[in-house]
Scaffold this motif. Structure first.
Motif, mmCIF file in Angstrom:
data_model
loop_
_atom_site.group_PDB
_atom_site.id
_atom_site.type_symbol
_atom_site.label_atom_id
_atom_site.label_comp_id
_atom_site.label_asym_id
_atom_site.label_seq_id
_atom_site.Cartn_x
_atom_site.Cartn_y
_atom_site.Cartn_z
ATOM 1 N N TYR A 61 1.093 -1.304 0.128
ATOM 2 C CA TYR A 61 -0.218 0.077 0.174
ATOM 3 C C TYR A 61 0.758 1.552 -0.060
ATOM 4 O O TYR A 61 1.745 0.891 1.111
ATOM 5 C CB TYR A 61 -0.845 -0.331 1.559
ATOM 6 N N GLY A 111 -2.096 5.788 -0.887
ATOM 7 C CA GLY A 111 -3.209 5.756 -1.172
ATOM 8 C C GLY A 111 -3.623 5.295 -2.118
ATOM 9 O O GLY A 111 -4.849 4.629 -2.870
ATOM 10 N N LEU A 140 -3.944 1.157 -3.365
ATOM 11 C CA LEU A 140 -3.235 -0.851 -3.019
ATOM 12 C C LEU A 140 -2.910 -1.461 -3.692
ATOM 13 O O LEU A 140 -3.653 -1.439 -5.260
ATOM 14 C CB LEU A 140 -4.775 -0.704 -2.552
ATOM 15 N N LYS A 158 -7.918 2.365 -5.978
ATOM 16 C CA LYS A 158 -7.724 3.237 -4.237
ATOM 17 C C LYS A 158 -8.173 3.207 -3.436
ATOM 18 O O LYS A 158 -9.427 2.874 -3.379
ATOM 19 C CB LYS A 158 -8.113 4.649 -5.744
ATOM 20 N N LYS A 159 -7.367 3.812 -2.824
ATOM 21 C CA LYS A 159 -8.756 3.712 -1.689
ATOM 22 C C LYS A 159 -9.816 4.522 -1.277
ATOM 23 O O LYS A 159 -10.460 3.872 -0.722
ATOM 24 C CB LYS A 159 -7.577 5.136 -0.456
ATOM 25 N N LEU A 162 -6.682 2.142 5.112
ATOM 26 C CA LEU A 162 -7.526 2.318 4.050
ATOM 27 C C LEU A 162 -8.847 3.345 4.151
ATOM 28 O O LEU A 162 -9.634 4.052 3.586
ATOM 29 C CB LEU A 162 -8.315 1.295 3.584
ATOM 30 N N LYS A 163 -8.831 3.112 5.494
ATOM 31 C CA LYS A 163 -10.157 3.865 6.598
ATOM 32 C C LYS A 163 -10.026 4.990 6.459
ATOM 33 O O LYS A 163 -10.884 6.201 6.278
ATOM 34 C CB LYS A 163 -10.608 2.698 7.409
ATOM 35 N N HIS A 212 -10.860 7.758 3.986
ATOM 36 C CA HIS A 212 -11.929 7.287 2.813
ATOM 37 C C HIS A 212 -12.822 7.461 4.361
ATOM 38 O O HIS A 212 -14.456 8.174 3.440
ATOM 39 C CB HIS A 212 -11.955 5.281 2.939
#
Lengths: 492, 159
Positions: A72, A75, A77, A92-93, A145-146, A149
């Motif tokens: 990763y 932004g 993965l 993409k994130k 990731l979060k 997001h």
């Protein structure tokens, strides 16, 4: 930032378990079959085979594990996989919709989890599946990731709601209740006759076997006597009567089904939500977010169309995490002239302007007629050779008419942000899609179409179970190009 | 509406032809097997074998010579700031427009034949569909991947 990592090596073994599972069946069969003759002589082969399989799947599992790498960065993965076919995937994130952590018994003992990442859209498989990863790593990845997001989604939502509030001046509540009369009419014209008819047919054909002959004869005699009173005692009359009875029954049944599931149909809009309540025996309630609606479709069935009635449906995309996508009826039976008014109240974004739809060019008529009628020309030899089958050629009348209607009803129209596509399979369907909900736009042209300067126009929107493709065949080339230019964000 | 500007890598033609030749060889082997078996069991008619040979030759010509050429001829793509425009097809020519903001993820894929020719297939997924640009130069595919990833990130429109 997350460095290139392989999965936990346990994956090699859990993978083998999975593959062995699929071998259990054949192995059992082999064992059962070998019972008869000398068991021992077979045994050696069997174990050699089993051992070979085990080693092979071990090697395969190892290679699969070895070549699966994920990382990763910035932004994005990234996963790299594949033994023979190398595959890189970049997610993409911002596009990540759900992150699931799961753990089976083996994983739990080793303090591992499996991690599934899904983006929007209805592909059955998750976009990324990491079969085993340590809990701490999984959590870190999830955080990475979060973090952004969540924030963005929330911001996005805020923006959306603010916009909405401006649009919907006073947050007005609109409510629409389906009247009992409309419900009955909707039921009687639902056109589910065909389905129920075939169900009855199937059940009948299954049951018929179990009826003893004597009873069958008795029933038939009785039946004939009854029928005699209605018409001349010809067998044709009896069959006609039977078909008639079944048709009526299935009509009533399908009407009843519709009436039961759409009784007390109430649709209500409050702010950003649409709420639908319906059902006689089981009350169903459904809440739709306005901005999740991807398209509105107006379906005019063959029975309803002559009376100017239609069914309204919406295609809904999945929410950020939990709820799924679906197609849902927002009005079981509406007068076509009322549609715009109804949409204004419920989903004001959508405009229905029936009169403006650009019809297909004249040169398409020939193509529609050929397409509709040609498959049935294969029946011609039967009509010719089998006695009395020529009566069947009457089928060309409805087939030809349907083909003509398909031509007549096809069309497209673009205004402001909205694309309208109208086409007919059996029922006439008008789809309203806004530019921002179209996943793509495609024109496909075969060489015959190219010669007559027409093309097939289609677009994809999100829906259940995967996506919905609306398309209309043989649109005038210039009209299609206009739509293409309209959809393009750059000047072509 | 002009056609998209860029063509795919010329060596794609070679890669497709090699693929065609390989499947051609496999078909020939299968037909040969039929002939060997048919010799043992005279009940199997030879005519079928000859028909199979005809079909294999025909498909060979199509797969190795004709189809790659047509495919190459029609394949065009263009990556603009806010959309991807592709055109492809053999009998049915399809032109598709995919807005950047609809793109969910990008994959690159490479089988043995493509690897030999230093090519790679780029596939672009939206929420509802997947689109492939086959046989791009590896370097080019990587750049496009980065470009698309970058461009697609700029937007934050909802689905």
């Amino acid at each position: 930032m997350f460095k290139s990592t392989r999965q936990h090596p346990i994956v090699i073994f859990t993978g083998i378990f999975k593959e062995l599972k699929s071998f259990v069946g054949p192995i059992l069969i082999a064992l059962l079959l070998s019972r008869g003759d000398g068991f021992l002589s077979f045994d050696m082969f069997f174990f050699l085979f089993l051992g070979g399989m085990l080693i092979l799947s071990l090697v395969w599992g190892f290679l699969k594990w070895f070549f699966f790498i994920y990382d990763y960065e910035d932004g994005v993965l990234h996963t790299k996989s594949g033994i023979i076919i190398k595959k890189h995937r970049y997610i993409k994130k911002e596009r990540v919709q759900t992150i699931n952590l799961k753990a089976g018994p083996i994983l739990r003992i080793l303090q591992l989890v499996s991690l599934q990442i899904e983006t929007a859209g209805g592909f059955a498989e998750p976009e990324l599946n990491i079969a085993a990863v340590s809990i701490s790593k999984a959590k870190r990845l999830k955080e990475l990731l979060k973090s952004n997001h969540e924030k963005e989604v929330n911001e996005g939502k805020k923006e959306v709601t603010e916009e909405r509030k401006e649009e919907a001046k006073p947050v007005s509540n609109h409510r629409h209740v389906l009247s009992f009369k409309t419900l009955i009419v909707a039921g009687l014209t639902s056109g589910g006759v065909g389905i129920i008819f075939s169900i009855i047919g199937i059940v009948f054909s299954q049951v018929i076997v179990f009826i003893p002959d004597e009873m069958w004869e008795m029933f038939f005699e009785q039946f004939m006597i009854t029928v005699d009173q209605f018409m001349a005692s010809s067998i044709v009359g009896a069959i006609a009567f039977l078909v008639f009875v079944i048709l009526i029954t299935s009509w009533i049944l399908s009407a009843a089904r519709m009436i039961i599931s759409y009784a007390f149909f109430t649709i209500e809009r409050g702010g950003d939500d649409i709420q639908i309540t319906r059902g006689l025996l089981e009350k169903k309630q459904l809440t739709l977010k306005l901005h999740r609606i991807q398209a509105v479709t107006i379906i005019e069935g063959i029975i309803r169309q002559p009376f100017g009635f239609a069914t309204l449906q919406v295609e809904v995309a999945g929410g950020a995490s939990q709820d799924e996508s679906y197609t849902t009826i927002i009005h079981p039976l509406i007068k076509v002239s009322q549609i715009q008014h109804f949409l204004d109240e419920m989903i004001p974004e959508y405009k229905y302007t029936q009169a403006d739809i650009k019809p297909l060019p004249k040169r398409s008529l020939k193509r529609y007629m050929i397409r509709g009628v040609a498959p049935f020309l294969l029946l011609l030899p039967i009509f010719y050779f089998v006695p009395f089958a020529w009566i069947g050629s009457i089928i060309f009348l409805p087939i030809g008419y349907l083909a003509y209607r398909r031509y007549k009803d096809g069309g497209s129209y673009v205004k402001d942000d909205m694309l309208q596509i109208r086409f007919r399979k059996i029922a006439r369907v008008t789809a309203l899609v806004t530019k921002s909900h179209m996943q793509n736009l495609a024109l496909s042209t075969n060489f015959l179409q190219k010669r007559s300067r027409v093309t097939t126009l289609s677009t994809t929107v999100l829906s259940a179970p995967a996506c919905m493709i609306f398309s209309v065949k043989d649109v005038c080339e210039t009209a299609a190009k206009d739509v293409f230019a309209w959809y393009s964000r750059s000047t072509l | 509406m002009t056609v998209p500007k860029e063509r795919i890598d010329p060596s794609a033609l070679k890669a497709w032809r090699v693929g065609g030749i390989i499947s051609f060889i496999i078909y020939i082997v299968l037909v040969a097997v039929y002939f060997i078996v048919a010799q043992r069991y005279p009940r199997l008619p030879m005519v079928i074998g000859w028909i199979l040979i005809g079909l294999v030759l025909l498909s060979g010509v199509l797969q190795v010579i004709v189809i790659p050429k047509i495919r190459m001829w029609y394949w065009r793509y263009e990556i603009r700031e806010d959309e991807i425009d592709i055109q492809y097809g053999i009998i049915v020519i399809k032109r598709t427009l995919i807005p950047m903001i609809r793109i969910q993820h990008v994959d690159t894929e490479q089988g043995p034949i493509l690897r030999f020719f230093k090519l790679s297939t780029l596939s672009i997924s939206t929420a509802g569909s997947t689109h492939k640009i086959p046989a791009l130069d590896v370097e080019r595919a990587l750049n496009l991947r980065n470009e698309i990833s970058y461009l697609a990130r700029v937007s934050d429109e909802d689905v």
